[in-house]
Design an enzyme around this catalytic site. Structure first.
Site, mmCIF file in Angstrom:
data_model
loop_
_atom_site.group_PDB
_atom_site.id
_atom_site.type_symbol
_atom_site.label_atom_id
_atom_site.label_comp_id
_atom_site.label_asym_id
_atom_site.label_seq_id
_atom_site.Cartn_x
_atom_site.Cartn_y
_atom_site.Cartn_z
ATOM 1 N N GLU A 307 0.823 -1.213 0.000
ATOM 2 C CA GLU A 307 0.000 0.000 0.000
ATOM 3 C C GLU A 307 0.851 1.255 0.000
ATOM 4 O OE1 GLU A 307 -2.626 2.290 -0.628
ATOM 5 O OE2 GLU A 307 -3.755 0.630 0.237
ATOM 6 N N ASP A 311 1.060 4.006 -3.078
ATOM 7 C CA ASP A 311 0.616 5.391 -2.872
ATOM 8 C C ASP A 311 1.729 6.387 -3.171
ATOM 9 O OD1 ASP A 311 -1.786 4.338 -2.043
ATOM 10 O OD2 ASP A 311 -1.408 4.639 0.102
ATOM 11 N N SER A 556 -7.440 2.102 -3.821
ATOM 12 C CA SER A 556 -6.335 2.722 -3.100
ATOM 13 C C SER A 556 -5.294 3.271 -4.061
ATOM 14 C CB SER A 556 -5.700 1.732 -2.128
ATOM 15 O OG SER A 556 -5.394 0.523 -2.766
#
Length: 641
Positions: A307, A311, A556
């Site tokens: 993650e 990002d 995400s």
């Protein structure tokens, strides 16, 4: 803490009043799955009792009107954001509420010297015995045990307050809430979690990945197979060189033990140069540690690094090295953290707002665990102009009171000119882990009732869904709703009413494209908040993780991409002497911005044994208003004051 003398003075204001008959203040509908009542709690045990005082101007409708004033493009006060001090003053509890509550406690036998009040006057606390508390609240406290973890929780089924006191208290803790997210276990150098993807306190995340990539495909000719920064720039006409630099700010939120790997950032930067400016090789986000947040290096895997790497690799590349990116790393390794711990740091008044953090769901700092963070971050961090978060709960995981308290804080951030983005979820009409609701309110994989996502359902955040380039298509072809590996989260809230800015778009969708489900499948009233608000590509992202490249999927991925675009729009506005865009929803739903999005009209978001909702012309609860056309958004926002 406020002085004993001051508490006495407040209590004296209403000391002569007669305590009125009791009314039910809160009741739990059902016991959460896995919990059972074990025994009565010992009558002489001590409960850290907190009374969160009601605060003026915090009902959803009032907040919406306040935020409309600084966020709607037709408002004469557009862009005139509030200072943190003005926000704190505006939402401070009244002296009347303090007086009524302290007088009631005094008349009930709780002497004033036992009471403690927060500096912001947000709550009154007292360490009371169970027997005292049961008399005060006309209830009984029990010990509940979780069947799998053995964790114990103290709660009551319902409680009562005097009728004249009830309006002055927003929430009492501990009481009926089971806002429980089971925290991670720490075993040596490895971590494991007891909850499904997306639960922030456990540090687990949304994105999914497939096989490792053997060969990178350069250029934009095969973006249906591999999404890169170049593909995203081509898809959304996203070409901009920042000039405001340090005047602007972009924050990306991660929850420990999720952590980026520096060598992976460099590997990504080596293979994908930024659009402009110096090389990103060696560049790192500016670390803003909240509640002891650390970029841990003990555990390495996709679950721990996927993650954060995703990002930051895309956020940093899309805004280039000329725009600093701040990493909000939240929670120590021992306690973990929640959205509320982040909000505490961004706005000090939130630390005690309506009772403060929840003992069960939030990290409670100072952390008493060995090696835990010994501080409490309240207002320690200046919020970035744009904050992107790729984590989320199921709305049903939390009580309405908990979600309303947090949602009000997003409104306060909006008033201060902050854009808050949340990914909408990766399970279509279902919730995290593919869980759906049952008629009794429980969540199971076999449920048949749609399970909306929070905070996406809060009307004061911007929810971001996911699209895809269809197999065999190009960046010049229309995208569809994402249905590769993940499905774009979307639907209708069971907690929050539809905001004014959304009524027209949602009304058109429900009138022209009414979903083929009854009111037993989803909230079909047409009066609830719909999400997402907009979307961006969420499939086939080339991501460097632990020395290799993988294809990653998820909303995400979509959220930081939209965050990067809005950050560059802020850059342009700041260069013109204007303010950041702040809360964008009233603007993007306005007629003037209708042509600034690529309308997504194919695809669904399956879940709960159905194909979910369908995309449609205009707004739909799969992809929102569509995907952004950066050049058009930049032009339109440059025209606003």
């Amino acid at each position: 803490m406020l002085s004993f003398l001051l508490l006495c003075q407040w209590a004296a204001i209403v000391a002569s009043q007669i305590i009125s008959p009791s009314v039910q203040h809160a009741k739990r509908a059902i016991l959460p799955v896995g919990w059972s009542r074990a025994r009565r709690y010992s009558s002489d045990a001590i409960i850290p009792l907190r009374f969160g005082l009601s605060q003026p101007n915090t009902d959803m409708r009032t907040l919406e009107l306040l935020l409309h004033g600084v966020s709607h493009p037709d408002s004469p006060a557009y862009g005139q954001h509030w200072t943190p001090a003005r926000v704190a003053r505006h939402f401070a509890p009244t002296d009347e509420s303090i007086g009524v509550v302290t007088a009631w406690l005094s008349q009930s036998g709780i002497r004033s010297n036992r009471l403690h009040m927060s500096k912001s006057k947000g709550w009154v606390a007292v360490n009371a015995t169970v027997s005292e508390t049961e008399v005060l609240l006309s209830t009984e406290y029990h010990v509940f045990v979780h069947s799998e973890s053995g964790k114990e929780h103290i709660a009551c089924d319902q409680y009562y307050l005097p009728a004249h006191v009830a309006p002055h208290i927003q929430i009492v803790t501990p009481s009926v809430d089971f806002n429980v997210v089971l925290s991670k276990r720490h075993n040596g150098n490895s971590f494991s979690t007891e909850v499904s993807l997306g639960q922030p306190r456990a540090g687990t995340v949304f994105p999914q990945f497939t096989d490792a990539i053997d060969t990178l495909v350069p250029g934009t000719e095969h973006c249906d197979k591999q999404i890169t920064p170049g593909c995203l720039r081509a898809l959304y006409n996203f070409h901009y060189s920042p000039i405001s630099g340090e005047k602007n700010s972009f924050g990306v939120v991660e929850y420990t033990p999720q952590a980026y790997v520096p060598s992976d950032l460099d590997k990504f930067a080596t293979n994908f140069s930024a659009f402009s400016g110096p090389s990103l090789v060696g560049s790192r986000p500016s670390l803003s540690s909240i509640a002891g947040g650390v970029v841990q290096t003990a555990s390495r895997s996709f679950d721990f690094n996927g993650e954060s790497n995703l990002d930051l690799e895309y956020a940093m590349n899309l805004v280039s090295a000329n725009q600093p990116v701040t990493l909000y790393q939240v929670g120590d390794l021992q306690m973990g953290a929640s959205f509320n711990n982040l909000l505490d740091a961004l706005d000090g008044s939130f630390c005690s707002f309506e009772g403060g953090d929840d003992q069960e769901n939030d990290g409670i700092y100072p952390d008493p665990l060995p090696g835990g963070y010994q501080g409490q971050d309240c207002g320690s961090v200046k919020p970035a102009n744009v904050i992107s978060t790729s984590y989320g709960y199921n709305e049903a995981d939390l009580s309405p009171a908990y979600t309303v308290r947090q949602c009000a804080e997003y409104a306060k951030l909006g008033l201060m000119g902050v854009t808050v983005l949340y990914s909408s979820g990766d399970n279509g009409a279902a919730g995290n882990g593919g869980l759906c609701l049952n008629p009794d309110g429980s969540q199971t994989s076999g449920g048949r009732i749609f399970n909306p996502s929070f905070p996406s359902t809060c009307p004061f955040v911007t929810s971001v869904g996911a699209t895809q380039i269809n197999p065999g298509a190009t960046v010049a072809d229309p995208e569809s709703a994402c249905q590769q590996v993940i499905s774009s989260g979307g639907g209708f809230s069971n907690y929050f009413a539809i905001p004014d800015y959304q009524k027209g778009a949602v009304g058109e969708y429900l009138t022209a494209h009414s979903p083929p489900y009854s009111n037993t499948t989803y909230n079909s009233t047409g009066t609830s908040r719909a999400y997402p608000d907009l979307s961006a590509n969420g499939a086939n992202y080339v991501t460097a993780v632990n020395g290799g490249f993988f294809l990653v999927y998820g909303t995400s991925a979509s959220a930081p991409v939209v965050g990067a675009m809005l950050t560059m729009i802020n850059d342009a506005r700041l260069a013109m002497g204007k303010r950041p865009v702040g809360f964008i929803n009233p603007t993007i739903y306005s007629p003037a911005f209708r042509g600034a999005f690529n309308d997504i009209t194919t695809g669904t978001n399956p879940g709960c044994g159905t194909k979910g909702f369908s995309t449609a012309p205009g707004f739909d609860p799969v992809t929102g208003l569509g995907t952004p056309q950066f050049d058009k958004l930049l032009f339109l926002w440059s025209l606003l004051p």
